[in-house]
Design a protein around this motif. Structure first.
Motif, mmCIF file in Angstrom:
data_model
loop_
_atom_site.group_PDB
_atom_site.id
_atom_site.type_symbol
_atom_site.label_atom_id
_atom_site.label_comp_id
_atom_site.label_asym_id
_atom_site.label_seq_id
_atom_site.Cartn_x
_atom_site.Cartn_y
_atom_site.Cartn_z
ATOM 1 N N GLY A 60 -76.568 6.263 12.936
ATOM 2 C CA GLY A 60 -75.894 7.429 12.370
ATOM 3 C C GLY A 60 -74.630 7.150 11.593
ATOM 4 O O GLY A 60 -73.936 8.084 11.169
ATOM 5 N N SER A 61 -74.303 5.876 11.366
ATOM 6 C CA SER A 61 -73.086 5.557 10.608
ATOM 7 C C SER A 61 -73.218 5.983 9.147
ATOM 8 O O SER A 61 -74.229 5.704 8.508
ATOM 9 C CB SER A 61 -72.803 4.054 10.658
ATOM 10 O OG SER A 61 -72.458 3.636 11.960
ATOM 11 N N ASP A 62 -72.176 6.647 8.652
ATOM 12 C CA ASP A 62 -72.104 6.963 7.221
ATOM 13 C C ASP A 62 -71.561 5.781 6.433
ATOM 14 O O ASP A 62 -71.815 5.651 5.241
ATOM 15 C CB ASP A 62 -71.185 8.166 6.985
ATOM 16 C CG ASP A 62 -71.767 9.438 7.556
ATOM 17 O OD1 ASP A 62 -72.859 9.837 7.120
ATOM 18 O OD2 ASP A 62 -71.130 10.036 8.447
ATOM 19 N N LEU A 63 -70.780 4.936 7.092
ATOM 20 C CA LEU A 63 -70.240 3.748 6.457
ATOM 21 C C LEU A 63 -70.144 2.628 7.476
ATOM 22 O O LEU A 63 -69.915 2.878 8.663
ATOM 23 C CB LEU A 63 -68.873 4.011 5.813
ATOM 24 C CG LEU A 63 -67.707 4.531 6.632
ATOM 25 C CD1 LEU A 63 -66.391 4.244 5.892
ATOM 26 C CD2 LEU A 63 -67.801 6.034 6.876
ATOM 27 N N VAL A 64 -70.377 1.404 7.025
ATOM 28 C CA VAL A 64 -70.277 0.233 7.890
ATOM 29 C C VAL A 64 -69.313 -0.762 7.272
ATOM 30 O O VAL A 64 -69.071 -0.755 6.061
ATOM 31 C CB VAL A 64 -71.643 -0.451 8.124
ATOM 32 C CG1 VAL A 64 -72.655 0.525 8.708
ATOM 33 C CG2 VAL A 64 -72.182 -1.086 6.841
ATOM 34 N N GLU A 65 -68.782 -1.632 8.122
ATOM 35 C CA GLU A 65 -67.841 -2.645 7.673
ATOM 36 C C GLU A 65 -68.513 -3.993 7.470
ATOM 37 O O GLU A 65 -69.438 -4.357 8.197
ATOM 38 C CB GLU A 65 -66.734 -2.835 8.708
ATOM 39 C CG GLU A 65 -65.688 -1.761 8.708
ATOM 40 C CD GLU A 65 -64.520 -2.173 9.573
ATOM 41 O OE1 GLU A 65 -63.440 -2.410 9.010
ATOM 42 O OE2 GLU A 65 -64.688 -2.259 10.797
ATOM 43 N N THR A 66 -67.990 -4.737 6.519
ATOM 44 C CA THR A 66 -68.460 -6.095 6.294
ATOM 45 C C THR A 66 -67.956 -7.029 7.394
ATOM 46 O O THR A 66 -66.947 -6.753 8.058
ATOM 47 C CB THR A 66 -67.934 -6.613 4.947
ATOM 48 O OG1 THR A 66 -66.496 -6.500 4.927
ATOM 49 C CG2 THR A 66 -68.521 -5.821 3.799
ATOM 50 N N ASN A 67 -68.653 -8.133 7.565
ATOM 51 C CA ASN A 67 -68.233 -9.159 8.525
ATOM 52 C C ASN A 67 -67.212 -10.077 7.853
ATOM 53 O O ASN A 67 -67.503 -11.216 7.492
ATOM 54 C CB ASN A 67 -69.452 -9.965 8.995
ATOM 55 C CG ASN A 67 -69.068 -11.078 9.962
ATOM 56 O OD1 ASN A 67 -68.209 -10.894 10.816
ATOM 57 N ND2 ASN A 67 -69.697 -12.229 9.820
ATOM 58 N N SER A 68 -66.013 -9.539 7.667
ATOM 59 C CA SER A 68 -64.983 -10.277 6.929
ATOM 60 C C SER A 68 -63.596 -10.049 7.507
ATOM 61 O O SER A 68 -62.587 -10.282 6.836
ATOM 62 C CB SER A 68 -65.001 -9.864 5.448
ATOM 63 O OG SER A 68 -64.853 -8.453 5.312
ATOM 64 N N PHE A 69 -63.526 -9.636 8.768
ATOM 65 C CA PHE A 69 -62.249 -9.301 9.397
ATOM 66 C C PHE A 69 -61.247 -10.453 9.288
ATOM 67 O O PHE A 69 -60.071 -10.250 9.000
ATOM 68 C CB PHE A 69 -62.482 -8.948 10.865
ATOM 69 C CG PHE A 69 -61.246 -8.620 11.640
ATOM 70 C CD1 PHE A 69 -60.670 -7.366 11.553
ATOM 71 C CD2 PHE A 69 -60.658 -9.562 12.485
ATOM 72 C CE1 PHE A 69 -59.514 -7.050 12.277
ATOM 73 C CE2 PHE A 69 -59.515 -9.257 13.215
ATOM 74 C CZ PHE A 69 -58.946 -7.999 13.105
ATOM 75 N N GLY A 70 -61.710 -11.683 9.504
ATOM 76 C CA GLY A 70 -60.838 -12.849 9.413
ATOM 77 C C GLY A 70 -61.054 -13.638 8.148
ATOM 78 O O GLY A 70 -60.908 -14.861 8.137
ATOM 79 N N GLY A 71 -61.379 -12.948 7.057
ATOM 80 C CA GLY A 71 -61.806 -13.618 5.843
ATOM 81 C C GLY A 71 -60.728 -13.987 4.850
ATOM 82 O O GLY A 71 -61.049 -14.438 3.747
ATOM 83 N N THR A 72 -59.454 -13.813 5.186
ATOM 84 C CA THR A 72 -58.418 -14.260 4.258
ATOM 85 C C THR A 72 -58.320 -15.786 4.282
ATOM 86 O O THR A 72 -58.672 -16.439 5.263
ATOM 87 C CB THR A 72 -57.039 -13.698 4.638
ATOM 88 O OG1 THR A 72 -56.740 -14.063 5.995
ATOM 89 C CG2 THR A 72 -56.976 -12.196 4.483
ATOM 90 N N ARG A 73 -57.819 -16.338 3.187
ATOM 91 C CA ARG A 73 -57.597 -17.784 3.127
ATOM 92 C C ARG A 73 -56.683 -18.242 4.260
ATOM 93 O O ARG A 73 -56.909 -19.302 4.876
ATOM 94 C CB ARG A 73 -56.979 -18.143 1.767
ATOM 95 C CG ARG A 73 -56.617 -19.603 1.585
ATOM 96 C CD ARG A 73 -56.129 -19.839 0.160
ATOM 97 N NE ARG A 73 -57.223 -19.692 -0.787
ATOM 98 C CZ ARG A 73 -57.951 -20.713 -1.245
ATOM 99 N NH1 ARG A 73 -57.690 -21.945 -0.856
ATOM 100 N NH2 ARG A 73 -58.921 -20.508 -2.115
#
Length: 305
Positions: A60-73
């Protein structure tokens, strides 16, 4: 602002949208080893990521998050992966986009770096310019991969959040959602960030920096503290609010972290969260598609039903 992002913000004036649940919890269930880099699975286990995103959309999610929480350099450097920042973030966005239904959205997750800006005296350890550059690089890659908005989340000090918001705004013409994490002090009866910022002060600073949606996520108080946090934020800002708390308080059982709220128990708090002003609701650590399914059913139930 790009059309899909504009449409999402317009929908918030008349609808409550449902976010997804925990990514880390689902990755650990799939076999991710604690201490390993979750973002590397975007390249090495894309099937797992597609399945997780699909499960949340199905719930039922209208939006989902990418798997990039720790994705900064700055964050990837601990794993020796800083030179793969663009690749891993763009791939994170493409994986979510590949299973996203036409009427749903993909949010590019941007989490804290684990460092403190040098503007945060006397503890700051990293120049503010490096924060900005790192966040902008990540945001550019997420936009390249096709996100509809940015979700800057689990921020503990406004200084870092402000730099992330400005970097994301400069990187792409997309909405920026920013949420802080708060701890509850039962002795004083107040909610504060780790560094002592109140919900009202945080909201004011995030909006001034350019955030289109502000709110809270994670936190040790679980969903029951959210209405009070949102009420404070609403007093300082007219922007839409987002809330996605943990599934209760974490406990260590054996070698595992366990959260105590069932989907039913967690969802029961969400009418109060919506009443406090939330226009986007979801869940954080310890939650699963089962939690999102119950939350979606609860907030979409007709009044009085």
């Amino acid at each position: 602002m790009e059309a899909r992002g504009r449409t999402l913000l317009e929908r918030l004036t008349s609808e409550v949208l449902v976010f997804d649940g925990a990514m880390g919890t689902m990755l650990f269930q799939a076999g991710l080893i604690p201490g390993a880099c979750p973002e590397l699975w975007n390249a090495e286990r894309p099937d797992v990521l597609r399945d997780i995103h699909r499960a949340y959309f199905d719930a039922g999610s209208d939006l989902v998050e990418t798997n990039s929480f720790g994705g900064t350099r700055l964050k990837l450097k601990a794993f020796g992966l800083e030179e793969r920042c663009r690749e891993l973030n763009a791939q994170a966005a493409r994986l979510a986009r590949s299973v996203c239904p036409p009427d749903r959205y993909v949010a590019g997750s941007i989490g804290p770096t684990g460092h403190l800006p040098d503007t945060f005296e006397p503890l700051g350890d990293t120049p503010a310019e490096l924060f900005y550059e790192s966040f902008r690089e990540q945001a550019l890659a997420l936009a390249e991969g096709g996100v509809d908005l940015f979700a800057i989340e689990t921020m503990m000090i406004p200084d870092e959040a402000v730099l992330a918001i400005k970097a994301a705004k400069d990187a792409a013409r997309l909405p920026v959602m920013c949420s802080m994490t708060f701890q509850y002090d039962p002795a004083k009866g107040v909610d504060r960030t780790m560094w002592g910022t109140s919900p009202a002060d945080a909201a004011a600073k995030l909006v001034e920096a350019g955030a289109d949606v502000v709110g809270c996520n994670c936190g040790d108080g679980g969903p029951r503290r959210v209405p009070a946090i949102l009420s404070e934020m609403q007093s300082a800002s007219a922007t839409p609010l987002v809330a996605y708390p943990n599934a209760g308080i974490p406990k260590i059982v054996g070698d595992q972290t366990v959260y105590d709220l069932t989907p039913e128990a967690m969802a029961a708090v969400f009418p109060a969260i919506v009443a406090a002003g939330a226009r986007i609701v979801g869940a954080c650590c310890g939650s699963t598609p089962a939690h999102i399914r119950k939350i979606a059913e609860t907030v979409r139930r007709p009044s009085g039903a």
